[in-house]
Design a protein around this motif. Structure first.
Motif, PDB file in Angstrom:
ATOM      1  N   GLY A  40       4.114  -7.047   5.270  1.00 41.47           N
ATOM      2  CA  GLY A  40       3.723  -7.285   3.884  1.00 41.47           C
ATOM      3  C   GLY A  40       3.853  -6.070   2.994  1.00 41.47           C
ATOM      4  N   ILE A  41       4.635  -5.070   3.441  1.00 40.98           N
ATOM      5  CA  ILE A  41       4.831  -3.843   2.674  1.00 40.98           C
ATOM      6  C   ILE A  41       6.294  -3.803   2.238  1.00 40.98           C
ATOM      7  CG2 ILE A  41       4.704  -1.327   2.715  1.00 40.98           C
ATOM      8  CD1 ILE A  41       2.739  -1.686   5.121  1.00 40.98           C
ATOM      9  N   GLY A  42       6.539  -3.979   0.950  1.00 38.92           N
ATOM     10  CA  GLY A  42       7.912  -4.006   0.461  1.00 38.92           C
ATOM     11  C   GLY A  42       8.004  -4.667  -0.887  1.00 38.92           C
ATOM     12  N   LEU A  76       9.289 -10.443  -0.148  1.00 40.57           N
ATOM     13  CA  LEU A  76       8.255 -10.892   0.783  1.00 40.57           C
ATOM     14  C   LEU A  76       7.849 -12.334   0.505  1.00 40.57           C
ATOM     15  CD1 LEU A  76       6.012  -7.682   0.840  1.00 40.57           C
ATOM     16  CD2 LEU A  76       7.875  -8.301   2.382  1.00 40.57           C
ATOM     17  N   LYS A  77       7.670 -12.663  -0.760  1.00 38.94           N
ATOM     18  CA  LYS A  77       7.268 -14.027  -1.115  1.00 38.94           C
ATOM     19  C   LYS A  77       8.351 -15.026  -0.729  1.00 38.94           C
ATOM     20  CE  LYS A  77       4.227 -12.560  -4.896  1.00 38.94           C
ATOM     21  NZ  LYS A  77       4.052 -12.486  -6.378  1.00 38.94           N
ATOM     22  N   ALA A  78       9.619 -14.646  -0.916  1.00 37.86           N
ATOM     23  CA  ALA A  78      10.719 -15.536  -0.548  1.00 37.86           C
ATOM     24  C   ALA A  78      10.762 -15.785   0.948  1.00 37.86           C
ATOM     25  CB  ALA A  78      12.049 -14.943  -1.017  1.00 37.86           C
ATOM     26  N   ALA A  79      10.250 -14.825   1.732  1.00 35.31           N
ATOM     27  CA  ALA A  79      10.212 -14.961   3.192  1.00 35.31           C
ATOM     28  C   ALA A  79       8.882 -15.544   3.669  1.00 35.31           C
ATOM     29  CB  ALA A  79      10.443 -13.605   3.846  1.00 35.31           C
ATOM     30  N   ASP A  80       8.017 -15.941   2.725  1.00 39.55           N
ATOM     31  CA  ASP A  80       6.703 -16.511   3.040  1.00 39.55           C
ATOM     32  C   ASP A  80       5.830 -15.510   3.788  1.00 39.55           C
ATOM     33  OD1 ASP A  80       4.795 -18.501   2.865  1.00 39.55           O
ATOM     34  OD2 ASP A  80       5.388 -19.475   4.736  1.00 39.55           O
ATOM     35  N   ILE A  81       5.867 -14.258   3.311  1.00 39.09           N
ATOM     36  CA  ILE A  81       5.035 -13.193   3.858  1.00 39.09           C
ATOM     37  C   ILE A  81       4.049 -12.753   2.790  1.00 39.09           C
ATOM     38  CG2 ILE A  81       5.028 -10.807   4.712  1.00 39.09           C
ATOM     39  CD1 ILE A  81       7.834 -11.319   5.836  1.00 39.09           C
ATOM     40  N   ALA A  82       2.765 -12.706   3.149  1.00 38.40           N
ATOM     41  CA  ALA A  82       1.740 -12.286   2.190  1.00 38.40           C
ATOM     42  C   ALA A  82       1.948 -10.816   1.823  1.00 38.40           C
ATOM     43  CB  ALA A  82       0.353 -12.482   2.795  1.00 38.40           C
ATOM     44  N   VAL A  83       1.841 -10.519   0.545  1.00 37.79           N
ATOM     45  CA  VAL A  83       2.067  -9.160   0.057  1.00 37.79           C
ATOM     46  C   VAL A  83       0.811  -8.323   0.291  1.00 37.79           C
ATOM     47  CG1 VAL A  83       2.664  -7.717  -1.916  1.00 37.79           C
ATOM     48  CG2 VAL A  83       3.702  -9.984  -1.673  1.00 37.79           C
ATOM     49  N   ALA A  84       0.940  -7.327   1.156  1.00 41.34           N
ATOM     50  CA  ALA A  84      -0.169  -6.401   1.396  1.00 41.34           C
ATOM     51  C   ALA A  84      -0.070  -5.186   0.477  1.00 41.34           C
ATOM     52  CB  ALA A  84      -0.173  -5.948   2.855  1.00 41.34           C
ATOM     53  N   HIS A  85       1.173  -4.811   0.146  1.00 38.99           N
ATOM     54  CA  HIS A  85       1.371  -3.632  -0.699  1.00 38.99           C
ATOM     55  C   HIS A  85       2.776  -3.696  -1.281  1.00 38.99           C
ATOM     56  CE1 HIS A  85       0.765   0.397  -2.193  1.00 38.99           C
ATOM     57  NE2 HIS A  85       1.806   0.870  -1.513  1.00 38.99           N
ATOM     58  N   HIS A  86       2.863  -3.856  -2.588  1.00 34.22           N
ATOM     59  CA  HIS A  86       4.166  -3.917  -3.253  1.00 34.22           C
ATOM     60  C   HIS A  86       4.787  -2.531  -3.275  1.00 34.22           C
ATOM     61  CE1 HIS A  86       7.350  -4.815  -6.042  1.00 34.22           C
ATOM     62  NE2 HIS A  86       6.830  -4.049  -6.997  1.00 34.22           N
ATOM     63  N   LEU A  87       5.929  -2.396  -2.608  1.00 26.42           N
ATOM     64  CA  LEU A  87       6.662  -1.132  -2.548  1.00 26.42           C
ATOM     65  C   LEU A  87       8.145  -1.475  -2.657  1.00 26.42           C
ATOM     66  CD1 LEU A  87       5.727   1.822  -2.257  1.00 26.42           C
ATOM     67  CD2 LEU A  87       6.066   1.637   0.205  1.00 26.42           C
ATOM     68  N   PRO A  88       8.682  -1.492  -3.874  1.00 26.23           N
ATOM     69  CA  PRO A  88      10.004  -2.095  -4.110  1.00 26.23           C
ATOM     70  C   PRO A  88      11.169  -1.409  -3.412  1.00 26.23           C
ATOM     71  CG  PRO A  88       9.193  -0.973  -6.076  1.00 26.23           C
ATOM     72  CD  PRO A  88       8.046  -1.032  -5.122  1.00 26.23           C
ATOM     73  N   GLY A  89      11.028  -0.144  -2.996  1.00 24.94           N
ATOM     74  CA  GLY A  89      12.151   0.559  -2.380  1.00 24.94           C
ATOM     75  C   GLY A  89      12.364   0.246  -0.908  1.00 24.94           C
ATOM     76  N   VAL A  90      11.421  -0.428  -0.268  1.00 25.99           N
ATOM     77  CA  VAL A  90      11.549  -0.695   1.172  1.00 25.99           C
ATOM     78  C   VAL A  90      12.739  -1.614   1.424  1.00 25.99           C
ATOM     79  CG1 VAL A  90      10.477  -1.761   3.190  1.00 25.99           C
ATOM     80  CG2 VAL A  90       9.100  -0.364   1.629  1.00 25.99           C
ATOM     81  N   GLY A  91      13.668  -1.167   2.241  1.00 22.80           N
ATOM     82  CA  GLY A  91      14.852  -1.943   2.580  1.00 22.80           C
ATOM     83  C   GLY A  91      16.018  -1.765   1.632  1.00 22.80           C
ATOM     84  N   VAL A 141      18.529  -3.907   3.427  1.00 19.15           N
ATOM     85  CA  VAL A 141      18.068  -4.554   4.656  1.00 19.15           C
ATOM     86  C   VAL A 141      16.823  -5.338   4.286  1.00 19.15           C
ATOM     87  CG1 VAL A 141      17.149  -4.225   6.986  1.00 19.15           C
ATOM     88  CG2 VAL A 141      18.939  -2.705   6.124  1.00 19.15           C
ATOM     89  N   ASN A 142      16.874  -6.670   4.403  1.00 21.10           N
ATOM     90  CA  ASN A 142      15.746  -7.506   3.999  1.00 21.10           C
ATOM     91  C   ASN A 142      15.465  -8.588   5.033  1.00 21.10           C
ATOM     92  OD1 ASN A 142      15.067  -6.366   1.379  1.00 21.10           O
ATOM     93  ND2 ASN A 142      16.998  -7.208   0.644  1.00 21.10           N
ATOM     94  N   VAL A 143      14.185  -8.837   5.269  1.00 23.37           N
ATOM     95  CA  VAL A 143      13.820  -9.926   6.178  1.00 23.37           C
ATOM     96  C   VAL A 143      14.276 -11.254   5.570  1.00 23.37           C
ATOM     97  CG1 VAL A 143      11.882  -8.723   7.220  1.00 23.37           C
ATOM     98  CG2 VAL A 143      11.509 -10.074   5.154  1.00 23.37           C
ATOM     99  N   ARG A 144      14.611 -12.188   6.445  1.00 25.96           N
ATOM    100  CA  ARG A 144      15.029 -13.518   5.990  1.00 25.96           C
ATOM    101  C   ARG A 144      13.845 -14.483   5.925  1.00 25.96           C
ATOM    102  NH1 ARG A 144      20.737 -13.765   7.102  1.00 25.96           N
ATOM    103  NH2 ARG A 144      21.379 -12.122   8.536  1.00 25.96           N
ATOM    104  N   SER A 145      12.881 -14.288   6.835  1.00 26.36           N
ATOM    105  CA  SER A 145      11.741 -15.205   6.923  1.00 26.36           C
ATOM    106  C   SER A 145      10.606 -14.464   7.615  1.00 26.36           C
ATOM    107  CB  SER A 145      12.119 -16.453   7.725  1.00 26.36           C
ATOM    108  OG  SER A 145      12.243 -16.139   9.098  1.00 26.36           O
ATOM    109  N   ASN A 146       9.511 -15.172   7.877  1.00 26.76           N
ATOM    110  CA  ASN A 146       8.386 -14.573   8.587  1.00 26.76           C
ATOM    111  C   ASN A 146       8.439 -14.848  10.089  1.00 26.76           C
ATOM    112  OD1 ASN A 146       7.765 -17.278   8.746  1.00 26.76           O
ATOM    113  ND2 ASN A 146       5.854 -17.149   7.576  1.00 26.76           N
ATOM    114  N   ARG A 147       9.574 -15.323  10.586  1.00 26.62           N
ATOM    115  CA  ARG A 147       9.704 -15.666  12.005  1.00 26.62           C
ATOM    116  C   ARG A 147      10.008 -14.412  12.820  1.00 26.62           C
ATOM    117  NH1 ARG A 147      12.353 -19.950   9.533  1.00 26.62           N
ATOM    118  NH2 ARG A 147      14.401 -19.006   9.878  1.00 26.62           N
ATOM    119  N   ARG A 148       9.155 -14.144  13.785  1.00 26.47           N
ATOM    120  CA  ARG A 148       9.337 -12.988  14.659  1.00 26.47           C
ATOM    121  C   ARG A 148      10.625 -13.144  15.453  1.00 26.47           C
ATOM    122  NH1 ARG A 148       7.941 -10.830  19.785  1.00 26.47           N
ATOM    123  NH2 ARG A 148       7.403 -12.876  20.609  1.00 26.47           N
ATOM    124  N   GLY A 149      11.379 -12.082  15.559  1.00 26.41           N
ATOM    125  CA  GLY A 149      12.606 -12.104  16.338  1.00 26.41           C
ATOM    126  C   GLY A 149      13.853 -12.436  15.531  1.00 26.41           C
TER     127      GLY A 149
END
Length: 561
Positions: free
Chosen positions: A290-292, A297-312, A417-425
């Motif tokens: 949730g850091i990014g 994060l919202k598009a990947a259905d991940i709760a935002v813990a800390h908005h940090l736009p430069g991650v990835g 580099v960006n996550v696609r979803s909240n699915r592990r792996g």
């Protein structure tokens, strides 16, 4: 996530046992009062091909040792998707890489100092951290007298450290002739690529010891395996970081959850959690936690813990254009390794002497040049090989040939580099965005022309070289840029996806001491923190970063004691 009372507690938790993580584990566990955990998603580095230098051919693309990433289809590569190797074993990428020891240029580090406002990153202040772990063969007792007076060399290099650097144990006439051709084309000889200015031509020095690969697991972990305060968990994949918000509103990383032997467990960090999972892994873990960038994060259905736009963001990589030339009357690996007798002789030489083709790094001869006289510094790096193939992992061609690969050292293209979803792996979306700027396309075209100039010199005439790829019929800037997109490949140097910078820059992920902005107790220490890519291979700079970070982590702990 609420951490249970049964969560194991450490002073430092390091995620990723690669080039940075192994060094950090060594340095931070020197204090026996500190409990250190090193977490590696891959297995132990006991796969035999890790240790035989040519074994990179069998480690890249192997799920035993490689994450098996691929890029998104790249517009600059005419829609191609590239294999994107990343080490998944103790030693990380140092267990599967090309073993080339290359610091880059002094201007790289002076540039980091200017971008961060911190002189600690200048070349002058980075040099002691390079030397701190070096064990350079030229400073051995009784070293080859052909190296001459080593007094100036000792000012630039270290001896007695954990990281072994040796000369290559082979020689090819075709490479000697290419060296002469480069000199005839105006490229000076280089006695040392690692003195701050790497312009010139010469053989790469490699991270090997007596003909074996020297990875960071051997260098930094094996000598300390009896330290009781150091725990190393392999086959342990991090799920997410655990961040709490205090009554004062400050956020702190207090530990993480992971899967170990298919069971989810939690660990707590009294001091710091340190991400050393690399330019792909570290931003992926941050985003899963949730850091990014909030929108990603919202598009990947991940709760935002800390908005940090430069991650990835800010992904940079070296794109290598592989020009192949057929030759006559030349000994190359193509012909030697394409017969049973030749293979037997190669194996016998390595068994008896630890030399020959099985001791080869992927590239043996290097050159650093300027793509045009107007460049202020060397902005191209050549990797020259007495062989040819379509791509590493593919069979050698059957005709005698050599390869002159060239990359733009300072690309202006930037990817993500960006996550696609909240699915592990699920692997992240890796989009380097190669050749997306006019400058990068122009340098690609100019570099192909420069290769042709070198190969046309008298020193190579006896081999009657014929350009096979990309093909002499392509001449214009637009033709050559398109051809570069058809034949270019990554040289496996991703950096920049959690870049350091000034606090006023919203795209800064970590400050100049590598602490994650807005979250206490969390640091990133790997190639992802580089604001700009170094002018050469990236393994050595990553270890320098870790050396520097270890000092800061220890000092911060002492100041808070």
């Amino acid at each position: 996530m609420n951490m249970g009372a049964d969560a194991d507690t450490f002073d430092y938790v390091i995620v990723g046992a690669g080039s940075a993580g192994c060094l950090l584990a060594n340095r931070l566990s020197r204090d026996s009062s500190k409990r250190v955990l090193l977490i590696e998603a891959g297995r132990k580095d006991n796969h035999p091909w890790i240790h035989i230098p040519v074994g990179y051919l069998y480690c890249i693309g192997n799920p035993r040792t490689d994450w098996l990433y691929k890029t998104e289809p790249e517009a600059g590569l005419n829609g191609r998707s590239l294999r994107y190797p990343r080490g998944k074993t103790l030693g990380g990428c140092s267990s599967i890489n090309g073993m080339i020891y290359m610091r880059g240029q002094s201007r790289d580090y002076d540039g980091w100092a200017a971008q961060t406002g911190d002189r600690a990153w200048s070349w002058e202040n980075a040099l002691p951290d390079f030397k701190a772990h070096e064990d350079h063969y030229r400073l051995d007792a009784g070293a080859d007298p052909a190296t001459g007076d080593n007094s100036r060399f000792s000012d630039m290099h270290g001896h007695g450290g954990e990281w072994r650097i040796e000369k290559q144990r082979l020689k090819w006439d075709i490479l000697e002739s290419f060296t002469e051709a480069a000199v005839q084309a105006g490229v000076p000889r280089s006695p040392d690529f690692n003195s701050g200015d790497n312009e010139g031509v010469g053989y790469f020095e490699v991270n090997q010891k007596a003909g074996w690969r020297w990875n960071t697991s051997k260098a930094f972990l094996r000598p300390i395996r009896d330290r009781r305060n150091l725990s190393i968990w392999t086959e342990a994949e991090v799920d997410k970081l655990i961040v709490e918000t205090g009554q004062d509103g400050r956020k702190r990383c207090i530990g993480l959850s992971l899967y170990r032997r298919n069971q989810r467990v939690s660990v707590r960090a009294r001091g710091e959690v340190i991400l050393s999972a690399g330019a792909i892994g570290s931003p992926q873990i941050l985003q899963f936690s949730g850091i990014g960038p909030a929108a990603t994060l919202k598009a990947a259905d991940i709760a935002v813990a800390h908005h940090l736009p430069g991650v990835g963001q800010n992904l940079q990589d070296h794109l290598q254009i592989r020009a192949v030339f057929k030759v006559r009357n030349a000994k190359t690996l193509n012909t030697l390794a394409n017969s049973l007798f030749g293979k037997a002789m190669i194996g016998l030489e390595y068994a008896l002497k630890r030399s020959g083709p099985m001791s080869m790094s992927p590239s043996q001869l290097g050159a650093f040049t300027r793509s045009d006289p107007g460049q202020a510094h060397a902005n191209l790096e050549y990797h020259v090989q007495p062989l040819s193939l379509d791509a590493f992992g593919e069979p050698l061609h059957t005709v005698p040939a050599f390869t002159a690969s060239v990359c733009n050292l300072n690309p202006t293209s930037r990817g993500s580099v960006n996550v696609r979803s909240n699915r592990r792996g699920e692997a992240p979306a890796i989009a380097p965005n190669y050749l997306s700027t006019d400058e990068d396309r122009k340098i690609a075209a100019d570099s192909i022309r420069q290769i042709r100039t070198i190969v046309s010199q008298p020193a190579l005439a006896k081999y009657q070289p014929i350009e096979w790829k990309p093909g002499i019929e392509f001449q214009s800037d637009s033709e050559l840029a398109k051809l570069a997109g058809d034949i270019a490949n990554t040289i496996f140097h991703p950096v920049g996806t959690a870049r350091m910078g000034r606090n006023e820059d919203e795209m800064t992920v970590v400050d100049s001491r590598l602490r994650v902005r807005g979250i206490d107790g969390l640091r990133v220490v790997d190639a992802s923190v580089m604001p700009t890519i170094t002018s050469g291979n990236t393994s050595a700079p990553t270890m320098m970063i870790a050396e520097k970070a270890a000092h800061w982590i220890i000092c911060d702990a002492q100041s808070h004691a």
